[in-house]
Design a protein around this motif. Structure first.
Motif, PDB file in Angstrom:
ATOM      1  N   ASP A 286      57.871  17.590  62.193  1.00 51.59           N
ATOM      2  CA  ASP A 286      59.009  18.474  61.982  1.00 51.59           C
ATOM      3  C   ASP A 286      58.847  19.893  61.264  1.00 51.59           C
ATOM      4  O   ASP A 286      59.164  20.867  61.379  1.00 51.59           O
ATOM      5  CB  ASP A 286      60.276  17.922  61.366  1.00 51.59           C
ATOM      6  CG  ASP A 286      60.768  16.843  62.143  1.00 51.59           C
ATOM      7  OD1 ASP A 286      60.649  17.149  63.573  1.00 51.59           O
ATOM      8  OD2 ASP A 286      61.557  15.959  61.760  1.00 51.59           O
ATOM      9  N   ALA A 287      57.983  19.456  59.796  1.00 54.69           N
ATOM     10  CA  ALA A 287      57.658  20.755  59.224  1.00 54.69           C
ATOM     11  C   ALA A 287      56.816  21.852  59.872  1.00 54.69           C
ATOM     12  O   ALA A 287      56.965  23.037  59.795  1.00 54.69           O
ATOM     13  CB  ALA A 287      56.697  20.121  58.060  1.00 54.69           C
ATOM     14  N   ARG A 288      55.961  21.324  60.797  1.00 53.24           N
ATOM     15  CA  ARG A 288      55.057  22.378  61.692  1.00 53.24           C
ATOM     16  C   ARG A 288      55.875  22.997  62.737  1.00 53.24           C
ATOM     17  O   ARG A 288      55.747  24.224  62.909  1.00 53.24           O
ATOM     18  CB  ARG A 288      53.851  21.511  62.282  1.00 53.24           C
ATOM     19  CG  ARG A 288      52.810  22.765  62.787  1.00 53.24           C
ATOM     20  CD  ARG A 288      51.452  21.965  62.727  1.00 53.24           C
ATOM     21  NE  ARG A 288      50.510  22.773  63.638  1.00 53.24           N
ATOM     22  CZ  ARG A 288      50.010  23.874  63.111  1.00 53.24           C
ATOM     23  NH1 ARG A 288      50.053  24.437  62.089  1.00 53.24           N
ATOM     24  NH2 ARG A 288      49.258  24.473  64.001  1.00 53.24           N
TER      25      ARG A 288
ATOM     26  N   ALA B 257      59.031  23.722  62.160  1.00 53.72           N
ATOM     27  CA  ALA B 257      60.103  24.550  61.450  1.00 53.72           C
ATOM     28  C   ALA B 257      59.162  25.804  61.118  1.00 53.72           C
ATOM     29  O   ALA B 257      59.806  26.730  61.249  1.00 53.72           O
ATOM     30  CB  ALA B 257      60.912  23.979  60.526  1.00 53.72           C
ATOM     31  N   ASP B 258      58.019  25.515  60.732  1.00 54.40           N
ATOM     32  CA  ASP B 258      57.008  26.791  60.247  1.00 54.40           C
ATOM     33  C   ASP B 258      56.220  27.173  61.526  1.00 54.40           C
ATOM     34  O   ASP B 258      55.312  26.643  61.760  1.00 54.40           O
ATOM     35  CB  ASP B 258      55.925  26.241  59.249  1.00 54.40           C
ATOM     36  CG  ASP B 258      55.151  27.248  58.899  1.00 54.40           C
ATOM     37  OD1 ASP B 258      55.380  28.732  59.192  1.00 54.40           O
ATOM     38  OD2 ASP B 258      54.020  27.037  58.409  1.00 54.40           O
ATOM     39  N   ARG B 259      56.740  28.447  61.993  1.00 54.03           N
ATOM     40  CA  ARG B 259      56.307  28.953  63.239  1.00 54.03           C
ATOM     41  C   ARG B 259      55.172  30.120  62.985  1.00 54.03           C
ATOM     42  O   ARG B 259      54.706  30.643  63.640  1.00 54.03           O
ATOM     43  CB  ARG B 259      57.361  29.539  63.954  1.00 54.03           C
ATOM     44  CG  ARG B 259      58.468  28.804  64.458  1.00 54.03           C
ATOM     45  CD  ARG B 259      57.921  27.877  65.507  1.00 54.03           C
ATOM     46  NE  ARG B 259      57.832  28.477  66.805  1.00 54.03           N
ATOM     47  CZ  ARG B 259      57.060  28.110  67.578  1.00 54.03           C
ATOM     48  NH1 ARG B 259      56.224  26.796  67.605  1.00 54.03           N
ATOM     49  NH2 ARG B 259      56.559  28.726  68.828  1.00 54.03           N
ATOM     50  N   SER B 260      54.847  30.061  61.567  1.00 48.00           N
ATOM     51  CA  SER B 260      53.881  31.292  61.346  1.00 48.00           C
ATOM     52  C   SER B 260      52.366  30.906  61.864  1.00 48.00           C
ATOM     53  O   SER B 260      51.654  32.068  61.738  1.00 48.00           O
ATOM     54  CB  SER B 260      53.573  31.194  59.599  1.00 48.00           C
ATOM     55  OG  SER B 260      53.306  29.957  59.067  1.00 48.00           O
ATOM     56  N   HIS B 261      52.102  29.750  62.204  1.00 48.91           N
ATOM     57  CA  HIS B 261      50.719  29.619  63.129  1.00 48.91           C
ATOM     58  C   HIS B 261      50.819  30.040  64.582  1.00 48.91           C
ATOM     59  O   HIS B 261      49.704  30.339  64.887  1.00 48.91           O
ATOM     60  CB  HIS B 261      50.427  28.097  63.145  1.00 48.91           C
ATOM     61  CG  HIS B 261      51.350  27.350  63.940  1.00 48.91           C
ATOM     62  ND1 HIS B 261      52.708  26.919  63.206  1.00 48.91           N
ATOM     63  CD2 HIS B 261      51.190  26.752  65.259  1.00 48.91           C
ATOM     64  CE1 HIS B 261      53.417  26.380  64.348  1.00 48.91           C
ATOM     65  NE2 HIS B 261      52.469  26.052  65.327  1.00 48.91           N
TER      66      HIS B 261
ATOM     67  N   ARG C  59      55.336  35.453  70.292  1.00 47.31           N
ATOM     68  CA  ARG C  59      56.357  35.158  69.955  1.00 47.31           C
ATOM     69  C   ARG C  59      57.688  35.929  70.462  1.00 47.31           C
ATOM     70  O   ARG C  59      58.736  36.025  70.925  1.00 47.31           O
ATOM     71  CB  ARG C  59      56.833  34.642  68.334  1.00 47.31           C
ATOM     72  CG  ARG C  59      56.054  33.462  68.005  1.00 47.31           C
ATOM     73  CD  ARG C  59      56.020  33.377  66.477  1.00 47.31           C
ATOM     74  NE  ARG C  59      57.466  33.002  66.060  1.00 47.31           N
ATOM     75  CZ  ARG C  59      57.919  33.191  64.836  1.00 47.31           C
ATOM     76  NH1 ARG C  59      57.001  33.568  63.740  1.00 47.31           N
ATOM     77  NH2 ARG C  59      59.001  32.603  64.442  1.00 47.31           N
TER      78      ARG C  59
ATOM     79  N   GLN D  54      62.133  35.456  61.640  1.00 48.63           N
ATOM     80  CA  GLN D  54      62.110  35.265  60.394  1.00 48.63           C
ATOM     81  C   GLN D  54      60.536  35.526  59.770  1.00 48.63           C
ATOM     82  O   GLN D  54      59.942  35.207  59.123  1.00 48.63           O
ATOM     83  CB  GLN D  54      62.158  33.784  59.861  1.00 48.63           C
ATOM     84  CG  GLN D  54      63.524  33.152  60.101  1.00 48.63           C
ATOM     85  CD  GLN D  54      63.668  31.522  59.604  1.00 48.63           C
ATOM     86  OE1 GLN D  54      62.617  30.883  59.423  1.00 48.63           O
ATOM     87  NE2 GLN D  54      64.752  31.080  59.581  1.00 48.63           N
ATOM     88  N   ALA D  55      60.449  37.092  60.280  1.00 51.64           N
ATOM     89  CA  ALA D  55      59.212  37.755  59.975  1.00 51.64           C
ATOM     90  C   ALA D  55      59.692  38.954  59.470  1.00 51.64           C
ATOM     91  O   ALA D  55      60.609  39.629  59.694  1.00 51.64           O
ATOM     92  CB  ALA D  55      58.568  37.979  61.322  1.00 51.64           C
TER      93      ALA D  55
END
Length: 196
Positions: free
Chosen positions: A3-5, A7-11, A17, A39-40
């Motif tokens: 779930d953490a990964r 939620a974090d789409r920075s990768h 995107r 969220q960028a």
């Protein structure tokens, strides 16, 4: 994926995107709106948009060499960005959309189209009176599909009169509207005056 990964789409590359959103958006998307949705930072989104535009145009992007020009392009319109068919390929896309993959019209659209075909030129209000329902969205659909067009506007009321197009004749396999079948044998008794 945890779930953490998720939620974090920075990768995930920001360009991809943005590209994904632009592929499904039906209206131009502004950089600030995209930045908020992803969220960028706005500056990063603007840079990614410019990189996508250059990539689609076949220009080098950063350390990536120039690639082929795509059949689509990224245009800034209406205060935002949207993917469009490149002008050189408009005819191919139009042919495909209009003739190769025709979609079926709804019963409401067929009824509205019939009224316009037999009564043209006719106003939207007159069509609505005959059908006894609001026809605004159906008329927009028929206009968008190129089956009807605006013939003229009434000089006194400003009401737009609609008529059918050559595309409709082509789709029906007719040379002219004179080849349409007489309507009265198709109507129940007593309704001949409705379309007369």
């Amino acid at each position: 994926m945890d779930d953490a990964r998720a939620a974090d789409r920075s990768h995930v590359p920001l360009e991809r995107r943005i590209e994904a959103i632009l592929m499904v958006a039906d209206e131009p998307q502004g950089a600030v709106h995209l930045a908020t949705a992803l969220q960028a930072p706005v500056k990063a989104v603007k840079a990614a948009i410019e990189a996508l535009r250059a990539d689609y145009d076949g220009e080098p992007v950063g350390d990536r060499p120039a690639g082929p020009e795509r059949g689509f392009e990224l245009r800034e319109v209406g205060g935002g960005w949207r993917i469009y068919v490149r002008e050189a390929y408009d005819a191919d896309a139009a042919d495909f959309v209009l003739t190769q993959t025709p979609t079926r019209l709804s019963q409401a659209a067929l009824e509205t189209l019939a009224v316009i075909a037999y009564k043209q030129p006719i106003t939207r209000g007159a069509v609505a009176a005959i059908r006894a329902v609001n026809v605004d969205s159906v008329v927009r659909t028929l206009l968008g599909r190129g089956l009807i067009r605006e013939a003229f506007a009434d000089s006194e009321t400003g009401a737009i009169h609609y008529e059918t197009t050559e595309l409709l004749l082509t789709q029906l396999g007719l040379n002219s509207l004179d080849e349409l079948p007489p309507i009265s044998p198709l109507l129940p008794d007593g309704e001949e005056d409705v379309l007369a």
